[in-house]
Write a protein that holds these residues in place. Structure first.
Motif, PDB file in Angstrom:
ATOM      1  N   SER A  27      11.255  -7.377   0.213  1.00 45.01           N
ATOM      2  CA  SER A  27      11.666  -8.015   1.469  1.00 45.01           C
ATOM      3  C   SER A  27      12.002  -9.483   1.255  1.00 45.01           C
ATOM      4  O   SER A  27      12.986  -9.984   1.793  1.00 45.01           O
ATOM      5  N   ASN A  28      11.175 -10.170   0.473  1.00 47.66           N
ATOM      6  CA  ASN A  28      11.448 -11.583   0.199  1.00 47.66           C
ATOM      7  C   ASN A  28      12.746 -11.764  -0.586  1.00 47.66           C
ATOM      8  O   ASN A  28      13.473 -12.732  -0.364  1.00 47.66           O
ATOM      9  N   TRP A  62       2.119  10.446   5.788  1.00 46.01           N
ATOM     10  CA  TRP A  62       2.686  10.498   4.435  1.00 46.01           C
ATOM     11  C   TRP A  62       2.694   9.109   3.792  1.00 46.01           C
ATOM     12  O   TRP A  62       2.416   8.975   2.604  1.00 46.01           O
ATOM     13  N   LEU A  63       2.984   8.067   4.580  1.00 47.66           N
ATOM     14  CA  LEU A  63       3.008   6.709   4.036  1.00 47.66           C
ATOM     15  C   LEU A  63       1.589   6.226   3.744  1.00 47.66           C
ATOM     16  O   LEU A  63       1.346   5.553   2.745  1.00 47.66           O
ATOM     17  N   ARG A  64       0.638   6.595   4.619  1.00 50.02           N
ATOM     18  CA  ARG A  64      -0.760   6.271   4.347  1.00 50.02           C
ATOM     19  C   ARG A  64      -1.196   6.882   3.022  1.00 50.02           C
ATOM     20  O   ARG A  64      -1.824   6.241   2.194  1.00 50.02           O
ATOM     21  N   GLU A  65      -0.786   8.133   2.803  1.00 48.79           N
ATOM     22  CA  GLU A  65      -1.117   8.817   1.552  1.00 48.79           C
ATOM     23  C   GLU A  65      -0.456   8.117   0.361  1.00 48.79           C
ATOM     24  O   GLU A  65      -1.072   7.933  -0.690  1.00 48.79           O
ATOM     25  N   TYR A 125      12.308  -2.058   6.732  1.00 45.99           N
ATOM     26  CA  TYR A 125      11.141  -2.590   6.031  1.00 45.99           C
ATOM     27  C   TYR A 125      10.377  -1.483   5.302  1.00 45.99           C
ATOM     28  O   TYR A 125       9.968  -1.656   4.153  1.00 45.99           O
ATOM     29  N   LEU A 126      10.190  -0.336   5.947  1.00 47.87           N
ATOM     30  CA  LEU A 126       9.450   0.757   5.294  1.00 47.87           C
ATOM     31  C   LEU A 126      10.104   1.156   3.974  1.00 47.87           C
ATOM     32  O   LEU A 126       9.413   1.453   3.000  1.00 47.87           O
ATOM     33  N   LEU A 127      11.418   1.150   3.945  1.00 51.82           N
ATOM     34  CA  LEU A 127      12.137   1.535   2.724  1.00 51.82           C
ATOM     35  C   LEU A 127      11.841   0.585   1.563  1.00 51.82           C
ATOM     36  O   LEU A 127      11.854   0.995   0.398  1.00 51.82           O
ATOM     37  N   GLU A 156       5.419   1.026  14.220  1.00 51.71           N
ATOM     38  CA  GLU A 156       4.910  -0.265  13.761  1.00 51.71           C
ATOM     39  C   GLU A 156       3.393  -0.341  13.929  1.00 51.71           C
ATOM     40  O   GLU A 156       2.677  -0.788  13.028  1.00 51.71           O
ATOM     41  N   GLN A 157       2.903   0.134  15.076  1.00 47.96           N
ATOM     42  CA  GLN A 157       1.463   0.113  15.325  1.00 47.96           C
ATOM     43  C   GLN A 157       0.717   0.922  14.262  1.00 47.96           C
ATOM     44  O   GLN A 157      -0.269   0.452  13.693  1.00 47.96           O
ATOM     45  N   LYS A 158       1.192   2.109  13.977  1.00 43.43           N
ATOM     46  CA  LYS A 158       0.518   2.958  12.994  1.00 43.43           C
ATOM     47  C   LYS A 158       0.551   2.336  11.604  1.00 43.43           C
ATOM     48  O   LYS A 158      -0.415   2.430  10.846  1.00 43.43           O
TER      49      LYS A 158
END
Length: 195
Positions: free
Chosen positions: A169-170, A150-153, A108-110, A17-19
């Protein structure tokens, strides 16, 4: 005219979560001196208590009053012994906003890639692994979940996937009888102040 961002303190249950929120801080070019994003601060009620402690330290260092600092606690279900309602009330009582994921942050990431109500860890990891493989050739599991390069990219290549995560999410929030995700509320809050 751009709104001035109030001081922000985000206390996260873990490193993943922090990252993630540090990625958003960089992507949205939010001012770093007035933002503190910290990880591994405990779970649930203990996380909220640690957020209050972090707020005191943040205010002492930065010269703000506690009521001037926007505070968020980021956590997930993890079989918590309290109901979401009890956790939310405890957060409100301590003047802390809650960014919550059920069953875990990966749900959430998904949402960045597909709208999903998936709640099984194995399937969540498999689905995220399929997306992650396209960036670094590796899967997604307990040992690699803290590496969000990878997610940052993915966000760098297509920043709109953050908007997609909010929308998805909403939508899940509307369809679900119980609270599924509220993390997007913090993302929307940060997005409001982007440069």
């Amino acid at each position: 005219m751009r709104m001035m961002m109030p001081p922000l303190l985000v206390c996260c249950e873990g490193k993943t979560e922090q990252k993630y929120f540090q990625i958003l801080q960089r992507i949205y070019r939010l001012p770093g001196a007035r933002i503190s994003i910290v990880g591994e601060k405990g779970q649930h009620m203990a996380l909220i208590e640690r957020t209050v402690e972090e707020r005191e330290q943040f205010c002492a260092k930065q010269g703000f009053r506690p009521d001037e600092v926007e505070c968020w606690a980021v956590c997930d279900d993890d079989n918590m012994p309290w109901s979401y309602k009890e956790l939310l009330e405890y957060a409100k009582k301590n003047n802390v906003h809650l960014a919550f994921s059920r069953p875990q942050f990966e749900a959430y990431l998904l949402q960045h890639f597909e709208q999903s109500g998936e709640s099984h860890q194995k399937v969540l990891y498999e689905k995220l692994g399929a997306y992650k493989t396209g960036f670094d050739g590796a899967g997604y599991d307990e040992s690699t979940k803290g590496d969000l390069e990878w997610l940052r990219e993915a966000i760098d290549q297509k920043p709109k996937i953050v908007d997609t995560a909010i929308i998805n999410s909403n939508q899940r929030k509307k369809r679900s009888g119980k609270v599924f995700l509220t993390v997007q509320a913090l993302v929307e809050w940060m997005r409001k102040y982007r440069r």
